[in-house]
Design an enzyme around this catalytic site. Structure first.
Site, PDB file in Angstrom:
ATOM      1  N   TYR A 101     -12.222  68.362  35.368  1.00 47.58           N
ATOM      2  CA  TYR A 101     -11.111  68.196  36.309  1.00 47.58           C
ATOM      3  C   TYR A 101     -10.115  69.315  36.060  1.00 47.58           C
ATOM      4  CZ  TYR A 101      -6.657  66.589  38.175  1.00 47.58           C
ATOM      5  OH  TYR A 101      -5.482  66.531  38.850  1.00 47.58           O
ATOM      6  N   GLU A 189      -6.156  70.346  43.542  1.00 45.68           N
ATOM      7  CA  GLU A 189      -7.058  69.720  42.571  1.00 45.68           C
ATOM      8  C   GLU A 189      -8.499  70.057  42.856  1.00 45.68           C
ATOM      9  OE1 GLU A 189      -5.401  65.333  41.357  1.00 45.68           O
ATOM     10  OE2 GLU A 189      -6.940  65.470  42.888  1.00 45.68           O
TER      11      GLU A 189
END
Lengths: 384, 290
Positions: A101, A189
């Site tokens: 991530y 993101e």
């Protein structure tokens, strides 16, 4: 403002972040053509702006034409958490060994951007943040300098990313911050950032939310927003046209007011007095008669609404304008579609009360009384 | 007594030649605020709302001894206007403008840590010391002189609560609207500290809303440092997660931070009663004042 996945991926790819080969499609034939060109296996992904698409059946991994057809038929046109799916992204499936991530967001408590890296990619990062906060490495960034190269490296090392890909992940993070900064991002993101067996990194998903207040200096993104429009809730689209701050809720008492805090308070009072708010609608400061009439039109358009409470405490908004707008909106009906309770206070409220046609509305003097009356009306309609 | 603003405050209005700026400069003067100048690039030498206009805030300070700025500059230029105010070493800058990009405010926030100028806002109604002066757009006629300090993230909710107080004959020392954006200058803790140190303020109302953790921080501060009784109100109990409720800052994040429950329980734990309605807030204040 949220970009669709396909739009965010385009923005990321243009900036040099590796993304899988993909094509947008809006019908079964389009999906098949795209899948054959890209080569199986491919993922067929609903392009709607809600989280948890996979669990809700909006993402299918397919290996054959037949499976691709089935996936396309089930996903295109489906209702996914209230959003109609018009388009899917057909994307080459990535054979990965690891999911990371990386993200950039504004830490409002600190008043600074923060870069985040975790080796626990591929799952809901907010859950990771709650259950295992140490699994996310965070690096706060001085917005007047930007992210120093060492900060990207530090976040990656602190997160425990495999050294074989650390340099590439740092580079993705650096690019992501640049994008966030240049494009007035609210959040940027990649989850998951996939790592392949040959130590390549590739952005399998992309989230890019833009600060709506900055769209005036992001014309390209504003255009993308216009392109993405047409996929949201009908009423929320109408609110966009009228330029209202509007949120649709589940209840049957419609709410119109001025100022976010006061409108939220009106919602809370509806709940407090046993009713259920149908919406949040803030007409903003200084609304003129036409805008007030539009607000009523907006709330009347919601079939769930059984009564309306109109609560205005004028500072820069003037009671006479509000009253004119209410008259204008209601006088066009032979029969008022839903009972309207009005409470006017603040600037020019007396002038407003003189103008207001009290045959068309119920007037209350206080916020509490107005809300209770509207809740009663909504209950009466429901009992019928 | 009062905090931050009184009738000695010397005010420059940035953006005084715009519609909003001019209208509210006149309203402020009518209320008794000592407006001494305007600052608008390219409009130096003109006059607006009866005061001289300068091209820069710097000149307004040199020529008219302004010590405070009220900013009505459109959002695209407001970040720059706030920097100008901060770099001119004013005592106080009040940014009324709504819709300043958050990244601009992050840069302002960084600069704030390096100056002595206090910032109120942005996206706020300003502040008022009843009977003396107001800086911003609050309707003066609903306020009354008295002993309650009020701090709030929302403009019209402030008016509502003030109305509930004034109707009972409870006046205010100063009311401060700190603004509804994610990044603001003066926060609850700063305002509470000012009221705690003000001799005239005998009770405090704090109106918060969903989003962020400022109310929780304020609750911890009250627990440790504030002896003046505080009553609270939190807007947004019924707001669904992930939806922005008007204010850019009023949003419950997907992970559940910024909820009304969390704020109410933090305040209750600090001994602060939180009203279910604005009337109940006034009830608590009435009790405090005996």
């Amino acid at each position: 403002m949220k970009l669709h996945e396909y739009q965010a991926k385009q923005v990321f790819a243009d900036a040099g972040i590796p993304t899988p080969e993909s094509q947008l499609a809006s019908d079964v034939d389009g999906v098949l053509t795209a899948a054959q060109e890209i080569g199986y296996p491919v993922a067929v992904k609903a392009q709607v702006q809600v989280g948890g698409r996979g669990k809700a059946g909006g993402i299918e991994l397919v290996d054959t034409d037949e499976e691709a057809r089935e996936a396309a038929e089930s996903i295109i046109g489906m209702d996914l958490k209230g959003y109609h799916v018009d388009q899917v992204l057909v994307e080459g499936a990535v054979d990965f060994v690891d999911e990371l991530y990386v993200g950039i967001t504004m830490d409002r408590g600190e008043g600074k951007p923060v870069a985040m890296v975790s080796t626990k990619g591929g799952v809901n990062i907010e859950e990771v943040a709650e259950e295992d906060p140490d699994a996310i490495a965070r690096e706060h960034i001085d917005p007047s300098f930007g992210m120093h190269p060492y900060q990207a490296r530090k976040a990656v090392y602190d997160a425990g990313v495999d050294p074989a890909v650390a340099r590439d992940v740092s580079s993705v993070l650096t690019t992501l911050y640049q994008l966030w900064d240049d494009r007035d991002g609210a959040d940027a993101e990649i989850n998951p950032l996939m790592v392949t067996a040959d130590d390549e990194v590739i952005a399998a998903d992309a989230v890019m939310n833009i600060d709506e207040d900055a769209l005036f200096r992001q014309p390209e993104l504003a255009e993308m927003e216009a392109e993405a429009a047409g996929s949201g809730d009908d009423l929320e689209q109408k609110a966009d046209e009228y330029n209202f701050d509007y949120v649709r809720l589940e209840g049957n008492t419609g709410i119109i007011g001025n100022g976010a805090g006061l409108v939220m308070t009106t919602l809370d009072l509806v709940d407090h007095y046993g009713g259920e708010p149908a919406n949040f609608l803030d007409v903003g400061g200084g609304a003129k008669a036409e805008r007030i009439a539009n607000a009523l039109d907006m709330v009347f358009s919601d079939d769930n609404v059984d009564s309306v409470v109109f609560n205005i405490f004028g500072g820069i908004t003037r009671g006479d304008e509000v009253a004119r707008g209410i008259n204008e909106a209601l006088e066009q009906f032979d029969e008022i579609p839903k009972p309207v309770v009005v409470r006017l206070a603040g600037t020019n409220w007396e002038e407003g009360m003189e103008i207001l046609n009290e045959d068309l509305v119920t007037v209350e003097q206080t916020l509490e009384d107005a809300v209770q009356r509207a809740v009663e009306y909504a209950e009466e309609v429901n009992d019928q | 007594m009062s905090v931050l603003v009184d009738d000695d405050t010397r005010v420059v209005v940035q953006g005084i030649t715009g519609g909003e700026g001019k209208f509210h400069a006149e309203q402020m003067m009518e209320y008794g605020t000592n407006i001494v100048a305007g600052a608008v690039p390219g409009k130096g030498g003109q006059e607006a709302a009866g005061v001289p206009v300068y091209d820069t805030v710097h000149e307004a300070v040199e020529e008219e001894n302004a010590d405070t700025s009220v900013i009505f500059v459109p959002p695209a230029f407001a970040g720059d206007a706030v920097f100008e105010a901060l770099d001119t070493d004013l005592d106080l800058a009040v940014a009324i403008t709504e819709g300043i990009p958050t990244q601009d405010m992050a840069r302002v926030n960084k600069r704030l840590s390096e100056t002595d100028t206090r910032l109120i806002g942005p996206n706020c109604p300003g502040l008022i010391t009843p009977g003396e002066a107001k800086l911003g757009i609050l309707p003066g006629n609903i306020f009354a002189e008295g002993n309650v300090g009020l701090v709030s993230r929302s403009g019209t909710l402030t008016y509502q609560v003030v109305d509930n107080l004034t109707n009972r004959g409870i006046g205010q020392t100063t009311a401060i609207g700190i603004g509804g954006d994610p990044i603001i200058g003066t926060d609850f803790v700063d305002a509470l500290e000012l009221f705690e140190n003000d001799d005239e303020t005998e009770a405090i109302v704090m109106c918060g809303e969903i989003g962020g953790e400022d109310e929780e921080e304020a609750a911890a501060f009250i627990d440790d440092y504030v002896d003046t009784p505080v009553a609270g109100f939190i807007a947004g109990r019924t707001a669904p997660p992930g939806k922005r409720m008007g204010h850019a800052g009023a949003i419950v994040s997907g992970s559940g931070t910024g909820t009304a429950e969390s704020k109410i329980s933090a305040l209750n734990d600090a001994g602060v009663p939180v009203g279910d309605t604005p009337e109940e807030v006034a009830d608590h204040i009435e009790e405090f004042l005996g």
